[in-house]
Design a protein around this motif. Structure first.
Motif, PDB file in Angstrom:
ATOM      1  N   UNK A  72       5.837   0.593   1.526  1.00 54.02           N
ATOM      2  CA  UNK A  72       4.783  -0.409   1.675  1.00 54.02           C
ATOM      3  C   UNK A  72       4.853  -1.399   0.510  1.00 54.02           C
ATOM      4  N   UNK A  73       4.301  -2.597   0.688  1.00 56.77           N
ATOM      5  CA  UNK A  73       4.212  -3.526  -0.436  1.00 56.77           C
ATOM      6  C   UNK A  73       3.261  -3.001  -1.514  1.00 56.77           C
ATOM      7  N   UNK A  74       3.500  -3.395  -2.750  1.00 58.69           N
ATOM      8  CA  UNK A  74       2.690  -2.927  -3.879  1.00 58.69           C
ATOM      9  C   UNK A  74       1.455  -3.815  -4.041  1.00 58.69           C
ATOM     10  N   UNK A 136     -12.115   3.566   4.709  1.00 61.16           N
ATOM     11  CA  UNK A 136     -10.821   3.355   5.374  1.00 61.16           C
ATOM     12  C   UNK A 136      -9.620   3.644   4.476  1.00 61.16           C
ATOM     13  N   UNK A 137      -9.751   4.618   3.594  1.00 66.48           N
ATOM     14  CA  UNK A 137      -8.670   4.954   2.672  1.00 66.48           C
ATOM     15  C   UNK A 137      -8.629   6.460   2.466  1.00 66.48           C
ATOM     16  N   UNK A 138      -7.422   6.992   2.375  1.00 75.00           N
ATOM     17  CA  UNK A 138      -7.255   8.418   2.100  1.00 75.00           C
ATOM     18  C   UNK A 138      -6.453   8.578   0.813  1.00 75.00           C
ATOM     19  N   UNK A 287      -3.998   5.519   0.183  1.00 77.44           N
ATOM     20  CA  UNK A 287      -3.263   4.881   1.276  1.00 77.44           C
ATOM     21  C   UNK A 287      -4.282   4.253   2.213  1.00 77.44           C
ATOM     22  N   UNK A 288      -4.136   2.987   2.473  1.00 72.42           N
ATOM     23  CA  UNK A 288      -4.995   2.307   3.437  1.00 72.42           C
ATOM     24  C   UNK A 288      -4.650   2.831   4.828  1.00 72.42           C
ATOM     25  N   UNK A 289      -5.659   3.200   5.599  1.00 71.41           N
ATOM     26  CA  UNK A 289      -5.407   3.783   6.912  1.00 71.41           C
ATOM     27  C   UNK A 289      -4.926   2.755   7.933  1.00 71.41           C
ATOM     28  N   UNK A 290      -4.911   1.480   7.577  1.00 68.01           N
ATOM     29  CA  UNK A 290      -4.364   0.467   8.460  1.00 68.01           C
ATOM     30  C   UNK A 290      -2.871   0.234   8.231  1.00 68.01           C
ATOM     31  N   UNK A 296       0.872   7.707   8.812  1.00 67.38           N
ATOM     32  CA  UNK A 296       1.808   8.831   8.722  1.00 67.38           C
ATOM     33  C   UNK A 296       1.186   9.996   7.960  1.00 67.38           C
ATOM     34  N   UNK A 297       0.523   9.674   6.841  1.00 67.65           N
ATOM     35  CA  UNK A 297      -0.103  10.745   6.066  1.00 67.65           C
ATOM     36  C   UNK A 297      -1.185  11.432   6.898  1.00 67.65           C
TER      37      UNK A 297
END
Length: 465
Positions: A72-74, A136-138, A287-290, A296-297
């Motif tokens: 993913x982009x940083x 919306x984040x894990x 990790x943003x869930x979008x 994947x996570x």
């Protein structure tokens, strides 16, 4: 043969500095006697298909680093100046560092609300006993390494007489049908519908981990994981609808084994490499869930939870069958997981419970003490301030090293014998003095759960030293 140069790695597409460092160290450790041409050809093959090498002991770190580089982009984030609300239960017996870790987590820009359970102690990322709601984040380290770790209880159609009469057979059954430790599995190959889950085909990494899942099905890990036969006394008018008396019961505690550990390691690195935070908060990278990585996570975490449940299913089924016993009622709950839920005001959130038990209104759960103290069968009270949560156990009062240095094996055996406990295998790291007073913990969360019954261990197996 010869040392790899960074220019040679650049030439085959290894351009990331962290990836180069991991590769050079790995080659020096595992491939130093191999011809350089062969090594470069192997590294090229790993780069072309890194997921195929995730399960390779020698090449896994390189493979995981390659997967992270393209993930993913940083993005860079700052912490909030005003932390989100935190409710602490049993705070007088919780170390300050755990409270500090929780407040730091609540300074994340995605954090909404938090709670700290009375069994809490410091951990990596979130403290053990930490409950955190995010938007919306894990957070992989908000879930933990042993994804979906759980408790499972079978209340059995037998009583104390069975333990006294068949102690030898129980010990034999536990010896045959349980396995502890990092490696190996049961002597009889196990089967369960989870092994056919389509989720194993969703990512290259999960495909690669399927073999390990097959091997470890029905086993337990190390640390505080256990298999115990004991006595379950239910209170009058318990919510199970069973007569209020004392039953034989089987209680187990373990998680998702190598499957969950590999998922946790990989996606923690993805999060930490793509979500940049101030140094002290970096383990709380999310990790943003979008995003693809977030999705994947989430599916990998879900599979690990299903797999942990399957391990308990096999342990209980095998032991009950071997001893000719029947379960009257089964209860399970898990921790080290993230759930989609809503706050009291209707806000949709992701709730992380790292070493904490879900305790929605009337939800059944099990809260263990130690190998010499009771576990409690409970129902949740649905406390919104606690994010519908409770402790997942008594919680450690000592580190494993302190427990090891403060007690001898003979002293532990004497302590257990005085409590009427037969220990098959176990470590002084897990001796009863290493844990908080379970009664104090339960008193501190009287507003979170209602006790339905007590389980007292009698025959215990844990991991060896």
């Amino acid at each position: 043969m010869g040392n790899l140069k960074t220019k040679e790695l650049d030439n085959i597409g290894y351009t990331d500095d962290r990836l180069k460092s991991i590769t050079i160290n790995t080659v020096a450790k595992h491939f130093k006697h191999q011809h350089k041409t062969d090594t470069l050809a192997l590294l090229t093959a790993v780069k072309d298909n890194p997921a195929a090498y995730v399960g390779n002991n020698n090449l896994q770190k390189i493979a995981e680093a390659l997967l992270i580089v393209v993930a993913e982009p940083v993005e860079t984030f700052e912490l909030k100046q005003q932390a989100s609300p935190l409710k602490i239960y049993g705070g007088d017996d919780i170390e300050e560092i755990a409270k500090k870790q929780m407040r730091l987590a609540l300074s994340l820009p995605v954090s909404v609300q938090g709670a700290l359970m009375p069994d809490a102690h410091s951990g990596y990322g979130l403290p053990i006993g930490g409950v955190l709601a995010t938007r919306n984040a894990v957070i992989p380290y908000g879930v933990g390494m042993d994804i979906g770790c759980r408790m499972a209880l079978s209340i059995i159609d037998a009583d104390e007489k069975f333990i006294k009469r068949y102690e030898h057979q129980i010990k034999q059954g536990i010896g045959t049908w349980t396995h502890f430790g990092m490696d190996g599995g049961l002597r009889v190959v196990q089967d369960h519908e989870v092994l056919d889950s389509p989720l194993f085909r969703e990512t290259a990494m999960l495909k690669k981990l399927h073999g390990k899942a097959v091997q470890q099905l029905g086993t337990s890990g190390g640390g505080n994981h256990f298999v115990e036969f004991g006595l379950m006394t239910l209170k009058t008018d318990n919510t199970l609808g069973l007569p209020a008396k004392t039953y034989l019961a089987l209680l187990t505690h373990s998680g998702s084994r190598g499957l969950g550990a590999n998922i946790a390691k990989h996606y923690t690195q993805v999060a930490m490499n793509t979500c940049k935070l101030p140094r002290e908060a970096q383990p709380l990278a999310w990790l943003d869930l979008d995003t693809q990585a977030g999705q994947e996570y989430w599916l990998s975490m879900t599979l690990a939870g299903d797999y942990a449940q399957a391990c308990h299913d096999r342990i209980h089924a095998n032991l009950l069958k071997a001893l000719g016993l029947k379960a009257l009622h089964e209860v399970e709950n898990h921790h080290n997981f993230a759930w989609q839920d809503k706050l009291a005001d209707g806000t949709e959130v992701i709730i992380h419970r790292k070493g904490a038990t879900p305790a929605h209104k009337n939800e059944l759960g099990i809260i263990p003490g130690s190998m010499a103290t009771p576990a409690y069968l409970v129902t949740g009270k649905g406390n919104a301030d606690a994010l519908n949560s409770a402790s997942h156990g008594a919680g450690r009062a000592m580190s494993r090293q302190d427990a090891k240095s403060s007690t001898t094996k003979s002293a532990m055996k004497k302590m257990l014998a005085n409590a009427g406990i037969t220990l098959i295998d176990g470590s002084v790291e897990e001796n009863p003095l290493a844990y908080k007073d379970i009664q104090k913990v339960m008193n501190a969360q009287a507003g979170l759960v209602e006790i339905q019954g007590e389980f007292w261990p009698r025959i215990v197996r844990m991991n060896k030293e």
